[in-house]
Design a protein around this motif. Structure first.
Motif, mmCIF file in Angstrom:
data_model
loop_
_atom_site.group_PDB
_atom_site.id
_atom_site.type_symbol
_atom_site.label_atom_id
_atom_site.label_comp_id
_atom_site.label_asym_id
_atom_site.label_seq_id
_atom_site.Cartn_x
_atom_site.Cartn_y
_atom_site.Cartn_z
ATOM 1 N N SER A 379 5.998 124.631 -6.663
ATOM 2 C CA SER A 379 4.802 124.752 -5.829
ATOM 3 C C SER A 379 4.010 123.454 -5.808
ATOM 4 O O SER A 379 3.446 123.075 -4.769
ATOM 5 N N ARG A 384 7.600 122.383 0.081
ATOM 6 C CA ARG A 384 8.369 122.826 1.241
ATOM 7 C C ARG A 384 9.558 123.685 0.850
ATOM 8 O O ARG A 384 10.241 124.230 1.714
ATOM 9 N N GLU A 386 11.325 126.894 -0.172
ATOM 10 C CA GLU A 386 11.105 128.339 -0.097
ATOM 11 C C GLU A 386 11.984 129.032 -1.137
ATOM 12 O O GLU A 386 13.210 128.904 -1.116
ATOM 13 N N PHE A 400 15.169 124.655 2.062
ATOM 14 C CA PHE A 400 14.255 123.688 2.665
ATOM 15 C C PHE A 400 14.305 123.803 4.193
ATOM 16 O O PHE A 400 15.243 124.382 4.757
ATOM 17 N N PRO A 401 13.320 123.239 4.889
ATOM 18 C CA PRO A 401 13.336 123.279 6.356
ATOM 19 C C PRO A 401 14.569 122.574 6.919
ATOM 20 O O PRO A 401 15.163 121.690 6.287
ATOM 21 N N PHE A 404 16.151 118.768 6.370
ATOM 22 C CA PHE A 404 15.807 118.169 5.081
ATOM 23 C C PHE A 404 17.045 117.462 4.515
ATOM 24 O O PHE A 404 18.139 118.036 4.483
ATOM 25 N N ARG A 461 9.603 112.436 -1.732
ATOM 26 C CA ARG A 461 8.587 111.663 -1.019
ATOM 27 C C ARG A 461 9.125 110.295 -0.627
ATOM 28 O O ARG A 461 8.775 109.749 0.406
#
Length: 466
Positions: A379, A384, A386, A400-401, A404, A461
């Motif tokens: 978290s 991102r 889930e 991930f979306p 990714f 990142r």
């Protein structure tokens, strides 16, 4: 870093990073836990009082009380008469010599590979006691070429355990002991007729074992309610391999309507292979009973000690419908003439003595704490991601979306000496898999989990994907 040397306990070397992101009480708990595991704190050693240790470390007494309480709940410490706290008798492990490691294999500082319990917590002393007791009672004839499907005492012990904890209709005469669930799947592949289906995504090793034995499984999709029974009905399969209690890898639990549909699908001539691989670990509620308990003549039940004790034991079992017993026994006999008698002796005694139940209760508490640590870290550092599935098992699956860069994150993690297992290989067509990871947490400490996920967040990142 501070030493605690007092008249009310041993000198302790405890490292606390006051500028780190890890809470101090967790740092203290991790440091004491590692000291117990490594043997630096011997069983029976008296610890400083919470008041003394808090003064020595320059922290609040409440912080020390919280750390002591956590370790007492995990079984590392216990309170004795008079109010003092002592080190419990737990199994210690030595630090492996990296120089002796296999140079051909990458070494990881943090290993999120799924499928393993806490190997350092294997109950060595209890296992040795079980072995000694079993050897004292067993007849000498049992050391010969005995029944390939397993010692009678071991099959009875497994049957009693499965009836009591999983609701399995477990007749010892229908049990075949084998070398883990992997061998169980391989033996069944040699004994079944007709097309076989498995979940998609599903456990990649089962797919490889089936293919190695000449079966190219049909693939049935999985959604938030478990295996899609309508899709199963639409294909030609007469057998299906499924993980209803905690789907591998998504973690979903087969819903009640789907359970009914699946059992209705398994009419005479059809068979369900139920892999109950980690049902012992359900953290938010009691696990549902096994499918086999409802339809024992239509379900093969498979289980093992790989998630509860250690994969290296290679102890597993099948509970079979009557029409498969003879064929599977013959296949087992031809495969290896039977599993290790020594391991069967120890495990049957371990079960009947109650040591197995005690071990599982302790590990549930420990794994819940580690799962919560992983959830908190995800978290914070990978928002991102889930989390899929139920609060159960020894792994988390995260998705991930779309888009990714999961392959690049996995590559960078390897450079950071972090082992990851992507979700792709669990799919019949890996290229179509959504970006995701299967994160094992049982064999990591809370501090390792927090540090590993923080490093993954930094790597994400750096990819512009956080």
């Amino acid at each position: 870093m501070a030493n605690s040397g007092t008249s009310s306990g041993p000198e302790l070397l405890v490292e606390l990073d006051r500028h780190g992101r890890q809470p101090l009480h967790r740092q203290l708990a991790d440091g004491l836990r590692d000291a117990v595991r490594s043997g630096r704190l011997a069983p029976g050693s008296r610890l400083p009082s919470t008041r003394v240790l808090s003064a020595d470390l320059g922290v609040s007494r409440r912080l020390v009380v919280e750390a002591y309480g956590q370790l007492s709940a995990e079984g590392f410490l216990h309170s004795t008469q008079g109010g003092c706290t002592r080190v419990a008798a737990v199994d210690t492990v030595s630090v492996p010599d990296r120089a002796l490691a296999d140079p051909g294999r990458p070494r990881f500082d943090i290993d999120f590979a799924p499928g393993s319990p806490d190997l350092a917590s294997f109950p060595r002393q209890a296992w040795l006691r079980a072995m000694r007791q079993g050897l004292a009672e067993i007849e000498s004839s049992e050391f010969g070429y005995v029944a390939a499907h397993g010692l009678r005492a071991a099959r009875h012990a497994v049957a009693d355990y499965l009836r009591r904890t999983r609701g399995v209709v477990a007749d010892p005469r229908r049990i075949v002991l084998c070398s883990g669930a992997t061998q169980a799947v391989a033996l069944l592949a040699q004994c079944l007729d007709g097309p076989l289906a498995m979940e998609d995504p599903g456990f990649w090793l089962h797919r490889m074992v089936l293919r190695h034995n000449g079966i190219d499984p049909l693939h049935v999709p999985v959604d938030e309610d478990g295996i899609d029974v309508d899709a199963l009905t639409a294909c030609d399969a007469t057998t299906v391999v499924t993980t209803p209690a905690h789907q591998s890898p998504t973690g979903v639990v087969l819903s009640a309507p789907r359970r009914t549909e699946l059992l209705e699908w398994a009419q005479p001539g059809r068979l369900i292979i139920e892999d109950d691989y980690d049902a012992e670990y359900r953290y938010d509620r009691a696990p549902i009973g096994a499918l086999q308990g409802v339809a024992p003549d239509r379900v093969v039940y498979i289980g093992s000690t790989s998630k509860t004790l250690a994969p290296g034991l290679r102890i597993g079992w099948m509970v079979l419908p009557a029409h498969l017993i003879a064929r599977v026994r013959t296949a087992k006999s031809l495969a290896d003439t039977g599993s290790s008698v020594m391991d069967q002796i120890a495990f049957s005694q371990f079960l009947t003595s109650g040591a197995y139940d005690r071990h599982l209760r302790q590990m549930r508490r420990r794994y819940l704490s580690r799962r919560n640590a992983l959830l908190a870290a995800l978290s914070r550092h990978l928002p991102r991601a889930e989390v899929l599935g139920a609060a159960a098992g020894v792994h988390l699956t995260v998705r991930f979306p779309a888009g990714f860069p999961i392959e690049e994150l996995t590559r960078r993690a390897t450079e950071l000496r972090i082992r990851l297992e992507p979700l792709g290989p669990c799919y019949a067509e890996p290229d179509t898999a959504p970006p995701g990871l299967i994160l094992g947490y049982a064999n990591l400490t809370e501090s390792q989990i927090a540090r590993g996920v923080e490093m993954l967040g930094q790597a994400a990142r750096g990819l512009g994907a956080a």
